[in-house]
Scaffold this motif. Sequence first.
Motif, short mmCIF file in Angstrom:
data_model
loop_
_atom_site.label_atom_id
_atom_site.label_comp_id
_atom_site.label_asym_id
_atom_site.label_seq_id
_atom_site.Cartn_x
_atom_site.Cartn_y
_atom_site.Cartn_z
N ASN A 202 -63.47 44.57 -6.69
CA ASN A 202 -63.60 45.24 -5.40
C ASN A 202 -62.23 45.78 -5.00
O ASN A 202 -61.44 45.10 -4.36
CB ASN A 202 -64.13 44.25 -4.34
CG ASN A 202 -64.47 44.94 -3.04
OD1 ASN A 202 -63.98 46.04 -2.75
ND2 ASN A 202 -65.29 44.29 -2.23
N LYS A 203 -61.96 47.00 -5.41
CA LYS A 203 -60.65 47.59 -5.14
C LYS A 203 -60.45 47.86 -3.65
O LYS A 203 -59.32 47.79 -3.15
CB LYS A 203 -60.48 48.88 -5.95
CG LYS A 203 -60.42 48.64 -7.45
CD LYS A 203 -60.16 49.93 -8.21
CE LYS A 203 -60.04 49.66 -9.71
NZ LYS A 203 -59.74 50.89 -10.48
N GLU A 204 -61.53 48.16 -2.96
CA GLU A 204 -61.42 48.43 -1.53
C GLU A 204 -61.00 47.17 -0.78
O GLU A 204 -60.19 47.22 0.15
CB GLU A 204 -62.75 48.95 -0.98
CG GLU A 204 -62.66 49.48 0.44
CD GLU A 204 -61.70 50.65 0.58
OE1 GLU A 204 -61.10 50.79 1.67
OE2 GLU A 204 -61.52 51.41 -0.39
N CYS B 16 -54.11 44.23 1.20
CA CYS B 16 -52.73 44.73 1.11
C CYS B 16 -52.31 45.41 2.41
O CYS B 16 -51.20 45.19 2.91
CB CYS B 16 -52.60 45.69 -0.07
SG CYS B 16 -52.65 44.90 -1.69
N ASN B 17 -53.19 46.22 2.96
CA ASN B 17 -52.88 46.89 4.22
C ASN B 17 -52.64 45.88 5.33
O ASN B 17 -51.74 46.07 6.17
CB ASN B 17 -54.01 47.84 4.61
CG ASN B 17 -54.10 49.06 3.71
OD1 ASN B 17 -53.13 49.41 3.03
ND2 ASN B 17 -55.24 49.72 3.69
N ARG B 18 -53.45 44.82 5.34
CA ARG B 18 -53.28 43.78 6.36
C ARG B 18 -51.93 43.09 6.23
O ARG B 18 -51.33 42.68 7.21
CB ARG B 18 -54.41 42.74 6.21
CG ARG B 18 -54.42 41.65 7.27
CD ARG B 18 -54.93 42.16 8.60
NE ARG B 18 -55.06 41.12 9.58
CZ ARG B 18 -54.11 40.72 10.41
NH1 ARG B 18 -52.93 41.32 10.38
NH2 ARG B 18 -54.31 39.77 11.30
N PHE B 19 -51.46 42.98 5.00
CA PHE B 19 -50.16 42.35 4.75
C PHE B 19 -49.00 43.32 4.89
O PHE B 19 -47.84 42.93 4.74
CB PHE B 19 -50.12 41.73 3.35
CG PHE B 19 -51.02 40.54 3.16
CD1 PHE B 19 -51.64 39.92 4.25
CD2 PHE B 19 -51.25 40.02 1.90
CE1 PHE B 19 -52.46 38.81 4.08
CE2 PHE B 19 -52.06 38.91 1.72
CZ PHE B 19 -52.68 38.31 2.80
N GLY B 20 -49.29 44.58 5.13
CA GLY B 20 -48.23 45.57 5.32
C GLY B 20 -47.68 46.15 4.03
O GLY B 20 -46.55 46.65 4.01
N THR C 118 -48.57 48.69 0.50
CA THR C 118 -49.45 49.74 -0.02
C THR C 118 -49.71 49.51 -1.49
O THR C 118 -48.76 49.38 -2.28
CB THR C 118 -48.82 51.13 0.18
OG1 THR C 118 -48.58 51.34 1.58
CG2 THR C 118 -49.75 52.23 -0.34
N TRP C 119 -50.97 49.45 -1.85
CA TRP C 119 -51.34 49.31 -3.26
C TRP C 119 -51.74 50.67 -3.82
O TRP C 119 -52.61 51.33 -3.29
CB TRP C 119 -52.49 48.31 -3.42
CG TRP C 119 -53.03 48.26 -4.82
CD1 TRP C 119 -52.29 48.06 -5.95
CD2 TRP C 119 -54.39 48.43 -5.23
NE1 TRP C 119 -53.12 48.09 -7.06
CE2 TRP C 119 -54.41 48.32 -6.66
CE3 TRP C 119 -55.60 48.66 -4.56
CZ2 TRP C 119 -55.58 48.42 -7.40
CZ3 TRP C 119 -56.77 48.75 -5.30
CH2 TRP C 119 -56.75 48.64 -6.70
N ILE C 120 -51.05 51.05 -4.89
CA ILE C 120 -51.39 52.28 -5.59
C ILE C 120 -52.09 51.90 -6.87
O ILE C 120 -51.52 51.24 -7.75
CB ILE C 120 -50.11 53.11 -5.90
CG1 ILE C 120 -49.41 53.48 -4.58
CG2 ILE C 120 -50.47 54.37 -6.68
CD1 ILE C 120 -48.09 54.18 -4.79
N ASP C 121 -53.34 52.27 -6.96
CA ASP C 121 -54.16 51.92 -8.12
C ASP C 121 -53.71 52.73 -9.33
O ASP C 121 -53.77 53.95 -9.33
CB ASP C 121 -55.64 52.18 -7.80
CG ASP C 121 -56.57 51.71 -8.92
OD1 ASP C 121 -56.08 51.10 -9.88
OD2 ASP C 121 -57.79 51.95 -8.78
N GLU C 122 -53.24 52.04 -10.38
CA GLU C 122 -52.79 52.71 -11.58
C GLU C 122 -53.95 53.14 -12.47
O GLU C 122 -53.79 53.94 -13.39
CB GLU C 122 -51.85 51.80 -12.37
CG GLU C 122 -50.57 51.47 -11.61
CD GLU C 122 -49.68 50.53 -12.39
OE1 GLU C 122 -50.11 50.04 -13.45
OE2 GLU C 122 -48.54 50.29 -11.93
N ASN C 123 -55.15 52.59 -12.19
CA ASN C 123 -56.34 52.95 -12.98
C ASN C 123 -57.48 53.35 -12.04
O ASN C 123 -58.47 52.61 -11.91
CB ASN C 123 -56.76 51.77 -13.86
CG ASN C 123 -55.65 51.35 -14.81
OD1 ASN C 123 -55.27 52.11 -15.69
ND2 ASN C 123 -55.14 50.15 -14.61
#
Length: 280
Positions: free
Chosen positions: A260-262, A268-272, A274-279
């Motif tokens: 569940n990438k969402e 991650c957003n809640r923790f401040g 940004t996650w950039i999905d490499e795949n």
Amino acid sequence: MSIVRSDLINFEFDNNKCFICGEKSETREHTIPKWLQKKFNLWDQKIEIPNLTHTTYRKLVVPCCKKCNNEIYSTLENKIKSKNCSDKDIWMWANKIHAALRFKDHFYNFERENPGVKIIDIFGSNDVLEKSRNFLHCLTGKYFTEPDPFGSVFIFELEEETEFNLIHIIQTSSIYICTGDRIYIIFIRDGQTLKHDLNIMALYEKIKNDNLNKIGGTLFFYAQCIAYYDRYTYSIPLMQTSNSIVKLGRATLRSEKPENKELLRNICNRFGVTWIDENP
């Protein structure tokens, strides 16, 4: 007043009794230790509690007897403060913070307009064996676990001092805490399931050795661990006696959800971060 049947004591959540041993309380224990509050001047800073309101760190205290406060757990605090601590010390310390925060949830109202409903009624514990409560007695040798410690402990060293940070996730009984030059991530009662996962440990080693964005990396690692909890459901075979809990073999995977990438992105957003999905 809530009552929990413990193998050690019949424990009452009472503001006049020690949150550790249940004896009469003569002192108040600071949930976030005084040495950390002094180091970062936290006394009057605000902390968000599970009902989305705020209180100050100085008010986040729980009842404690003199022996537990000034003798037993004071020694543990000194070990953490001096960094002369083992994984077990860190685990016991995190469990004390977790147990104290959960104790407070029995008394905080979930809504001011409805004082009969407490936070614990909404965010109840799924710790049906009262492991977290019994773990409080590991420090005195009245309770034993196997593995020892019973939870997964991750330690990250920082090259420079940074600000204090605390995240407490009730659903996973986990804590993220930055003490300035160290970050600890502890999953208190997972039977070291995370420590035995090859993907989690590979990410842990990668972030430990990355000094470019270690703080962001640790928050991402914590988010990954929480997402792991949502994705995988394990059955841990346990044997519990009056003074011990033993893991009987490896945890068994009961069910698995699709990735569940969402969810990971939201955590991650809640923790401040940004996650950039490499795949994608």
